[in-house]
Design a protein around this motif. Structure first.
Motif, PDB file in Angstrom:
ATOM      1  N   GLU A  58       0.827  -1.204   0.000  1.00  0.00           N
ATOM      2  CA  GLU A  58       0.000   0.000   0.000  1.00  0.00           C
ATOM      3  C   GLU A  58       0.865   1.259   0.000  1.00  0.00           C
ATOM      4  O   GLU A  58       0.555   2.243  -0.679  1.00  0.00           O
ATOM      5  N   ALA A  59       1.955   1.244   0.768  1.00  0.00           N
ATOM      6  CA  ALA A  59       2.841   2.401   0.822  1.00  0.00           C
ATOM      7  C   ALA A  59       3.574   2.593  -0.495  1.00  0.00           C
ATOM      8  O   ALA A  59       3.758   3.723  -0.960  1.00  0.00           O
ATOM      9  N   LEU A  60       3.993   1.493  -1.096  1.00  0.00           N
ATOM     10  CA  LEU A  60       4.706   1.583  -2.374  1.00  0.00           C
ATOM     11  C   LEU A  60       3.773   2.047  -3.485  1.00  0.00           C
ATOM     12  O   LEU A  60       4.178   2.791  -4.374  1.00  0.00           O
ATOM     13  N   ALA A  61       2.513   1.633  -3.435  1.00  0.00           N
ATOM     14  CA  ALA A  61       1.539   2.107  -4.419  1.00  0.00           C
ATOM     15  C   ALA A  61       1.266   3.595  -4.212  1.00  0.00           C
ATOM     16  O   ALA A  61       1.165   4.361  -5.180  1.00  0.00           O
ATOM     17  N   ALA A  62       1.147   4.027  -2.962  1.00  0.00           N
ATOM     18  CA  ALA A  62       0.904   5.440  -2.676  1.00  0.00           C
ATOM     19  C   ALA A  62       2.064   6.311  -3.135  1.00  0.00           C
ATOM     20  O   ALA A  62       1.881   7.467  -3.523  1.00  0.00           O
ATOM     21  N   ALA A  63       3.268   5.740  -3.121  1.00  0.00           N
ATOM     22  CA  ALA A  63       4.446   6.476  -3.563  1.00  0.00           C
ATOM     23  C   ALA A  63       4.655   6.411  -5.066  1.00  0.00           C
ATOM     24  O   ALA A  63       5.576   7.027  -5.590  1.00  0.00           O
ATOM     25  N   GLY A  64       3.808   5.658  -5.775  1.00  0.00           N
ATOM     26  CA  GLY A  64       3.912   5.577  -7.223  1.00  0.00           C
ATOM     27  C   GLY A  64       4.871   4.525  -7.729  1.00  0.00           C
ATOM     28  O   GLY A  64       5.150   4.476  -8.933  1.00  0.00           O
ATOM     29  N   LEU A  65       5.373   3.668  -6.840  1.00  0.00           N
ATOM     30  CA  LEU A  65       6.307   2.628  -7.264  1.00  0.00           C
ATOM     31  C   LEU A  65       5.595   1.356  -7.722  1.00  0.00           C
ATOM     32  O   LEU A  65       6.190   0.520  -8.402  1.00  0.00           O
ATOM     33  N   LEU A  66       4.345   1.197  -7.315  1.00  0.00           N
ATOM     34  CA  LEU A  66       3.514   0.090  -7.764  1.00  0.00           C
ATOM     35  C   LEU A  66       2.185   0.661  -8.219  1.00  0.00           C
ATOM     36  O   LEU A  66       1.781   1.739  -7.772  1.00  0.00           O
TER      37      LEU A  66
ATOM     38  N   SER B  28       5.721  -0.879  10.884  1.00  0.00           N
ATOM     39  CA  SER B  28       4.903   0.281  10.529  1.00  0.00           C
ATOM     40  C   SER B  28       5.768   1.445  10.097  1.00  0.00           C
ATOM     41  O   SER B  28       5.366   2.280   9.298  1.00  0.00           O
ATOM     42  N   ALA B  29       7.001   1.504  10.599  1.00  0.00           N
ATOM     43  CA  ALA B  29       7.897   2.587  10.194  1.00  0.00           C
ATOM     44  C   ALA B  29       8.226   2.482   8.722  1.00  0.00           C
ATOM     45  O   ALA B  29       8.421   3.483   8.034  1.00  0.00           O
ATOM     46  N   GLY B  30       8.298   1.234   8.213  1.00  0.00           N
ATOM     47  CA  GLY B  30       8.641   1.048   6.810  1.00  0.00           C
ATOM     48  C   GLY B  30       7.486   1.280   5.871  1.00  0.00           C
ATOM     49  O   GLY B  30       7.649   1.269   4.668  1.00  0.00           O
ATOM     50  N   SER B  31       6.282   1.476   6.421  1.00  0.00           N
ATOM     51  CA  SER B  31       5.122   1.615   5.559  1.00  0.00           C
ATOM     52  C   SER B  31       4.805   3.063   5.239  1.00  0.00           C
ATOM     53  O   SER B  31       3.879   3.337   4.495  1.00  0.00           O
ATOM     54  N   ASP B  32       5.545   3.984   5.795  1.00  0.00           N
ATOM     55  CA  ASP B  32       5.205   5.398   5.624  1.00  0.00           C
ATOM     56  C   ASP B  32       5.484   5.849   4.206  1.00  0.00           C
ATOM     57  O   ASP B  32       6.619   5.838   3.757  1.00  0.00           O
ATOM     58  N   ALA B  33       4.419   6.211   3.483  1.00  0.00           N
ATOM     59  CA  ALA B  33       4.570   6.556   2.066  1.00  0.00           C
ATOM     60  C   ALA B  33       5.437   7.780   1.870  1.00  0.00           C
ATOM     61  O   ALA B  33       6.194   7.857   0.902  1.00  0.00           O
ATOM     62  N   SER B  34       5.384   8.736   2.787  1.00  0.00           N
ATOM     63  CA  SER B  34       6.198   9.940   2.620  1.00  0.00           C
ATOM     64  C   SER B  34       7.678   9.610   2.743  1.00  0.00           C
ATOM     65  O   SER B  34       8.512  10.193   2.047  1.00  0.00           O
ATOM     66  N   MET B  35       8.016   8.648   3.619  1.00  0.00           N
ATOM     67  CA  MET B  35       9.405   8.230   3.736  1.00  0.00           C
ATOM     68  C   MET B  35       9.871   7.586   2.443  1.00  0.00           C
ATOM     69  O   MET B  35      10.979   7.826   1.971  1.00  0.00           O
ATOM     70  N   ILE B  36       9.002   6.772   1.830  1.00  0.00           N
ATOM     71  CA  ILE B  36       9.379   6.110   0.580  1.00  0.00           C
ATOM     72  C   ILE B  36       9.546   7.145  -0.520  1.00  0.00           C
ATOM     73  O   ILE B  36      10.470   7.070  -1.331  1.00  0.00           O
TER      74      ILE B  36
END
Length: 218
Positions: free
Chosen positions: A149-157, A205-213
């Motif tokens: 979900e985080a990677l999709a929100a960041a546009g990577l998926l 949960s720290a790794g799921s933050d879309a803004s961090m990605i």
């Protein structure tokens, strides 16, 4: 079996030929190359508002765009087989998937731009019982493990990928196109990003933050 998606954005990348060569020559499990849509899919996106065709024909045209890009990949590396059916894919040592026959008229696939070759590669990996799905991208990929979900929100998926990956029991890795490993093994992918379903016990949960990605991919 490994399913390796080579994004359409690699069409003019110097590393594309090296990826294809390695996928043919590497010992180990069979592998299937899933082509992106590349400039062929870009043409469909551009023409849809101009010509006014709907999402279903656009979806089918985009799958045909993957078919065209797949033929291009096999022309670059003729040692790859061309495969359309599950039987052909499972019998091949290294093959390029031509998706129209399996996916082109499959009514279970949403006719939406949210479903790109990312989700179709995952869909195929589920059907083939693959143990690994590797998505090779032009965008910078963050290290570590992240929820889809985080990677999709960041546009990577693509937006549909988190739903598709819930049915996949194998390992999903994102790799940058210019980080071709010395040996294409799961361990050899080094800094590749591992995709974890949100319910995975090792998910942080720290790794799921879309803004961090997003920051990591700039």
């Amino acid at each position: 079996m490994w399913v390796v998606k080579l994004g359409g954005s690699l069409h003019d990348a110097p590393s594309l030929q090296a990826w294809l060569c390695r996928l043919v020559e590497l010992p180990g499990p069979p592998r299937v190359v899933v082509p992106g849509g590349g400039p062929f899919a870009d043409a469909v996106r551009e023409l849809q508002p101009r010509l006014g065709f709907g999402d279903l024909p656009a979806h089918r045209m985009a799958i045909l765009a993957m078919q065209q890009y797949g033929l291009h990949l096999q022309a670059l590396e003729p040692r790859l087989d061309l495969a359309e059916t599950e039987a052909e894919l499972l019998a091949a040592r290294a093959a390029v998937w031509l998706p129209w026959r399996l996916a082109g008229r499959d009514a279970t696939l949403p006719a939406s731009w949210d479903v790109t070759s990312d989700s179709l590669a995952c869909w195929l990996a589920v059907r083939l019982g693959a143990t690994a799905l590797v998505l090779v991208k032009s965008a910078e990929t963050p290290a570590g493990s992240h929820a889809p979900e985080a990677l999709a929100a960041a546009g990577l998926l693509d937006p549909a990928f988190p739903g598709f990956v819930q049915d996949f029991a194998g390992t999903v890795l994102l790799a940058h196109r210019d980080r071709l490993p010395a040996a294409l093994t799961l361990a050899g992918l080094g800094p590749a990003c591992r995709v974890l379903p949100a319910h995975d016990a090792s998910f942080s949960s720290a790794g799921s933050d879309a803004s961090m990605i997003r920051r990591a991919t700039r």
